[in-house]
Write a protein that holds these residues in place. Structure first.
Motif, PDB file in Angstrom:
ATOM      1  N   UNK A 119      37.591  23.877  60.971  1.00 27.04           N
ATOM      2  CA  UNK A 119      38.454  22.920  60.367  1.00 27.04           C
ATOM      3  C   UNK A 119      37.898  21.951  59.301  1.00 27.04           C
ATOM      4  N   UNK A 120      36.808  22.303  58.926  1.00 27.59           N
ATOM      5  CA  UNK A 120      36.306  21.554  57.612  1.00 27.59           C
ATOM      6  C   UNK A 120      37.492  21.090  56.519  1.00 27.59           C
ATOM      7  N   UNK A 121      38.109  21.911  56.156  1.00 28.17           N
ATOM      8  CA  UNK A 121      38.855  21.479  55.104  1.00 28.17           C
ATOM      9  C   UNK A 121      40.269  20.909  55.503  1.00 28.17           C
ATOM     10  N   UNK A 175      45.485  32.558  53.391  1.00 25.30           N
ATOM     11  CA  UNK A 175      44.062  33.011  53.282  1.00 25.30           C
ATOM     12  C   UNK A 175      43.144  32.300  54.131  1.00 25.30           C
ATOM     13  N   UNK A 176      43.535  31.191  54.479  1.00 26.14           N
ATOM     14  CA  UNK A 176      42.632  29.832  54.819  1.00 26.14           C
ATOM     15  C   UNK A 176      43.173  29.346  56.168  1.00 26.14           C
ATOM     16  N   UNK A 177      44.201  30.467  56.747  1.00 28.10           N
ATOM     17  CA  UNK A 177      44.927  30.132  58.128  1.00 28.10           C
ATOM     18  C   UNK A 177      45.553  28.698  58.086  1.00 28.10           C
ATOM     19  N   UNK A 178      46.106  28.691  57.040  1.00 19.85           N
ATOM     20  CA  UNK A 178      47.360  27.371  57.167  1.00 19.85           C
ATOM     21  C   UNK A 178      48.609  28.140  56.977  1.00 19.85           C
ATOM     22  N   UNK A 179      49.480  27.724  57.956  1.00 18.26           N
ATOM     23  CA  UNK A 179      50.816  28.305  57.935  1.00 18.26           C
ATOM     24  C   UNK A 179      51.926  27.432  58.237  1.00 18.26           C
ATOM     25  N   UNK A 180      53.227  27.607  57.610  1.00 19.77           N
ATOM     26  CA  UNK A 180      54.348  26.874  58.046  1.00 19.77           C
ATOM     27  C   UNK A 180      54.752  27.170  59.463  1.00 19.77           C
ATOM     28  N   UNK A 223      27.349  22.218  71.482  1.00 19.98           N
ATOM     29  CA  UNK A 223      27.044  22.139  70.285  1.00 19.98           C
ATOM     30  C   UNK A 223      27.506  23.256  69.189  1.00 19.98           C
ATOM     31  N   UNK A 224      27.300  24.375  69.778  1.00 21.26           N
ATOM     32  CA  UNK A 224      27.916  25.564  69.096  1.00 21.26           C
ATOM     33  C   UNK A 224      29.012  25.737  68.897  1.00 21.26           C
ATOM     34  N   UNK A 225      30.011  25.139  70.151  1.00 18.94           N
ATOM     35  CA  UNK A 225      31.375  25.170  69.836  1.00 18.94           C
ATOM     36  C   UNK A 225      31.900  24.006  68.820  1.00 18.94           C
ATOM     37  N   UNK A 240      45.039  27.141  61.558  1.00 19.02           N
ATOM     38  CA  UNK A 240      44.863  28.019  62.821  1.00 19.02           C
ATOM     39  C   UNK A 240      45.457  27.638  64.066  1.00 19.02           C
ATOM     40  N   UNK A 241      44.873  27.072  64.700  1.00 14.96           N
ATOM     41  CA  UNK A 241      45.674  26.597  66.229  1.00 14.96           C
ATOM     42  C   UNK A 241      45.884  25.348  66.304  1.00 14.96           C
ATOM     43  N   UNK A 242      45.574  24.725  65.341  1.00  7.07           N
ATOM     44  CA  UNK A 242      45.624  23.006  65.316  1.00  7.07           C
ATOM     45  C   UNK A 242      46.798  22.417  64.196  1.00  7.07           C
ATOM     46  N   UNK A 243      47.356  21.663  64.627  1.00  6.86           N
ATOM     47  CA  UNK A 243      48.631  20.959  63.841  1.00  6.86           C
ATOM     48  C   UNK A 243      47.879  20.062  62.748  1.00  6.86           C
ATOM     49  N   UNK A 244      48.389  20.561  61.707  1.00  4.66           N
ATOM     50  CA  UNK A 244      48.082  19.665  60.304  1.00  4.66           C
ATOM     51  C   UNK A 244      49.049  18.588  60.382  1.00  4.66           C
TER      52      UNK A 244
END
Length: 178
Positions: free
Chosen positions: A69-71, A117-122, A59-61, A162-166
């Motif tokens: 990843x809410x956004x 700033x929000x961890x989103x990268x190309x 649950x903590x994880x 972050x580390x997930x594929x959008x």
């Protein structure tokens, strides 16, 4: 009467009827059964405690992932804005619209800075080996210059949060020249 003369000590010994020896094995068997029950209950309690700890950690994880990843949905929607800004820049003529081009470039830079700033990268795909976890091959291009399976052009930028594929990068991939 002294301690030695108590009525319990004066009683004659009763003949051995076998009742005492029958009770001893029954008590031993009952004691063994209780020991097994205690061991089983201890095991059950330890397993329940371990399960509770595992649930707490999970649950903590999940809570950390949810906040990190809410956004994701909002970010995916904004990728269309970034794509359209890039298309607008590429569609502008090379001369006569420097002010408009500068404004669009500034807007794109600001959007990319907000993403960062929000961890989103190309995803940088050009020149890399095709990675099906990060790239979506849209077409193959014969090429003698690069090894087969290498990305030669990005058709649409891919993005990660972050580390997930959008969104995977849509790319063209080199294939062996015929």
């Amino acid at each position: 009467m002294t301690d030695m003369e108590t009525p319990e000590n004066d009683a004659p010994e009763s003949p051995d009827t076998g009742e005492d020896t029958a009770q001893v094995p029954d008590l031993a068997a009952e004691l063994a059964a209780r020991d097994e029950e205690i061991a089983a209950l201890k095991d059950k309690a330890m397993r329940a405690a371990a399960e509770l700890e595992n649930t707490r950690r999970r649950l903590e994880r999940e809570k950390a992932d949810a906040s990190s990843y809410a956004m994701t949905g909002f970010a995916r929607d904004l990728l269309a804005v970034a794509d359209n800004l890039r298309r607008a820049l590429e569609a502008l003529p090379t001369a006569g619209v420097d002010g408009v081009k500068g404004g669009i470039e500034a807007t794109e830079r600001e959007l990319i800075a907000i993403f960062a700033r929000h961890g989103i990268s190309r995803i940088d795909a050009d020149g890399q080996k095709l990675d099906p976890n990060r790239h979506q091959a849209m077409l193959e291009v014969p090429s003698a210059d690069v090894a087969p399976g290498t990305v030669v052009a990005t058709l649409q930028a891919g993005w990660t949060i972050k580390d997930r594929l959008l969104r995977p990068a849509m790319v063209s991939v080199a294939k062996a020249a015929e």
